[in-house]
Write an enzyme that holds these catalytic residues in place. Sequence first.
Site, PDB file in Angstrom:
ATOM      1  N   ASP A 100      37.105  40.447  21.971  1.00 21.55           N
ATOM      2  CA  ASP A 100      37.551  39.214  22.392  1.00 21.55           C
ATOM      3  C   ASP A 100      39.120  39.561  22.870  1.00 21.55           C
ATOM      4  OD1 ASP A 100      37.675  36.540  23.048  1.00 21.55           O
ATOM      5  OD2 ASP A 100      37.922  35.774  20.983  1.00 21.55           O
ATOM      6  N   ASN A 152      28.629  32.335  27.699  1.00 16.85           N
ATOM      7  CA  ASN A 152      29.453  32.536  28.410  1.00 16.85           C
ATOM      8  C   ASN A 152      29.201  32.180  30.150  1.00 16.85           C
ATOM      9  OD1 ASN A 152      30.707  35.666  26.674  1.00 16.85           O
ATOM     10  ND2 ASN A 152      31.337  33.513  26.942  1.00 16.85           N
TER      11      ASN A 152
END
Length: 245
Positions: free
Chosen positions: A24, A72
């Site tokens: 991330d 996502n």
Amino acid sequence: MTSEDVTLMVDDSKLPQHIAIIMDGNGRWAKRRGLLRIAGHSRGIDSVRAVVTECARLKIGYLTLYAFSYENWQRPADEIEALMHLLTEYLIEEKQELLDNGIALGSIGDISRLPEHSQNALGDVAEMTRDMTGMKLNLALNYSGRQEILRAVQKITRVCSEGALDPSGIDESTFGAFLDTYGQPDPDLLIRTSGEMRVSNFLLWQIAYTEIYVTDVLWPDFREEELHRAIADYQKRTRKFGKVL
Ligand code: IPE
Ligand code: IPE
Ligand code: MG
């Protein structure tokens, strides 16, 4: 502490067998430099290369990288398209490096929703590296722990209704055999970069007793030295699995 000191912190006799990483912070890395988010993803691929090669060198058995989540898909279309092209490019450019390092590539998640060019590249590299006996690299793509569990339940109920399995005989190991990670040990160490204290739907079943390591370092800055730091931290933990030691 020098990078050599950090390397020395890793005890080769107590390595995690399976490392999972929530990669991330690519967007924040780019934003801090006044760049587009995709520049962060692109730099993140360099971290993937570094970490994959180093894990193989350390003889880690399994490495699972969270590359694209089911959630996502809610990102802007141009970011998704760029990510899928980066994935395909990575696979094409990296296949020789994977072979040279004895790495077998696979995926978890429902890859049927990925663009055809990515599915083809994944299929090609998986096929080419199938007989590699070193590290197993799993890319989590269109992955969601909850979706994976639901798919497993659907498959199990089908098998039960065909009479091939008795529902009362379903135990943890039977259930695990219907997951995408079938045949692989649960992660020993879960690393999350960029400081967020959450699991974001990653490997929900498999991380029951995984040791978690969160670092503020953004993924594009996470390289060999940071990996060694995470492993050294893991090696200081006492794993109890609910017992009294
Ligand atoms: C991780 O970086 C890459 C993917 C989720 C594909 P992010 O894109 O989530 O970066 P941040 O969290 O916005 O910084
Ligand atoms: C998790 O990161 C997914 C990947 C690293 C591929 P996200 O950036 O999507 O997670 P949230 O939204 O911060 O929970
Ligand atoms: Mg993020």
